[in-house]
Scaffold this motif. Structure first.
Motif, PDB file in Angstrom:
ATOM      1  N   LEU A   1      43.644  42.838  40.589  1.00 44.80           N
ATOM      2  CA  LEU A   1      42.578  41.648  39.774  1.00 44.80           C
ATOM      3  C   LEU A   1      43.714  40.311  39.835  1.00 44.80           C
ATOM      4  CD1 LEU A   1      40.996  43.141  37.072  1.00 44.80           C
ATOM      5  CD2 LEU A   1      39.938  42.319  38.586  1.00 44.80           C
TER       6      LEU A   1
ATOM      7  N   PRO B   1      43.055  37.989  36.350  1.00 38.07           N
ATOM      8  CA  PRO B   1      42.627  37.205  37.049  1.00 38.07           C
ATOM      9  C   PRO B   1      43.060  35.467  36.872  1.00 38.07           C
ATOM     10  CG  PRO B   1      41.055  38.505  36.686  1.00 38.07           C
ATOM     11  CD  PRO B   1      41.779  38.887  36.569  1.00 38.07           C
TER      12      PRO B   1
ATOM     13  N   GLU C   1      43.353  38.513  44.177  1.00 37.08           N
ATOM     14  CA  GLU C   1      42.610  38.448  44.638  1.00 37.08           C
ATOM     15  C   GLU C   1      42.275  37.081  44.097  1.00 37.08           C
ATOM     16  OE1 GLU C   1      38.859  40.661  42.665  1.00 37.08           O
ATOM     17  OE2 GLU C   1      39.340  42.247  43.681  1.00 37.08           O
ATOM     18  N   ALA C   2      42.567  36.914  42.982  1.00 38.14           N
ATOM     19  CA  ALA C   2      43.051  34.935  42.358  1.00 38.14           C
ATOM     20  C   ALA C   2      43.983  34.674  43.213  1.00 38.14           C
ATOM     21  CB  ALA C   2      42.781  35.145  40.673  1.00 38.14           C
TER      22      ALA C   2
END
Length: 178
Positions: free
Chosen positions: A73, A43, A76-77
């Motif tokens: 991941l 992230p 998503e960030a």
């Protein structure tokens, strides 16, 4: 060092090494998941991409579990809307720099920013092979070590199909940590 040539709008290649993986017993290399540190660092790579303004138009990702988890991941960030399309390519797994270069040359010209999620030593060798110019100490840092979750940003002034060694500029090298 060779100088960049071409008249097209620059293309940007972001190379991301997968985040730190786990080593569970009896799990084939291709199927290894991210470990706890990797789940924290992936992230951070996505946040770095967002803050640096490097949202990809296309992601080319190895089919291994750890690279797919790294991108999921990071994406998503990154929080791009809409999310960039992802092309899973089995040729990226355990690829040499030469094989990665062949994969990248197939990218569509419409992709101004391309993100490659792969493995070492191939990704480090690719970055070093493509670099003809470098900003500040980015080349030294990329040559010294290319740790998990590291990102290299290169610019290229021509179509992806013409991507050639020693003609890209290494703009940045970062190792975001979560």
């Amino acid at each position: 060092m060779r100088r960049r040539t071409g008249t097209q709008a620059p293309r940007r290649l972001v190379v991301l090494r997968h985040a730190k993986s786990a080593w569970p017993p009896d799990v084939p290399d291709h199927d290894r998941p991210l470990g706890p540190r990797g789940r924290r660092d992936a992230p951070a790579a996505g946040r770095w991409l967002r803050e640096a303004g490097h949202t990809p138009d296309l992601v080319i990702c190895s089919t291994s579990r750890r690279t797919r988890e790294t991108w999921e991941l990071a994406a998503e960030a990154l929080a791009a809307a809409p999310p960039p399309p992802v092309r899973l390519d089995e040729r990226v797994y355990a690829a040499t720099a030469r094989a990665l270069l062949d994969v990248l040359r197939e990218a569509p010209d419409a992709a101004g920013t391309l993100l490659l999620v792969g493995h070492n030593p191939g990704v480090q060798d690719l970055v070093l092979r493509l670099t003809g110019e470098a900003r500040a100490d980015a080349l030294r840092r990329a040559a010294d070590t290319f740790p998990t979750a590291a990102l290299a940003v290169l610019t290229w002034p021509a179509p992806w199909s013409a991507l050639a060694p020693e003609h890209a500029r290494l703009e940045d090298f970062a190792v975001p940590r979560g």
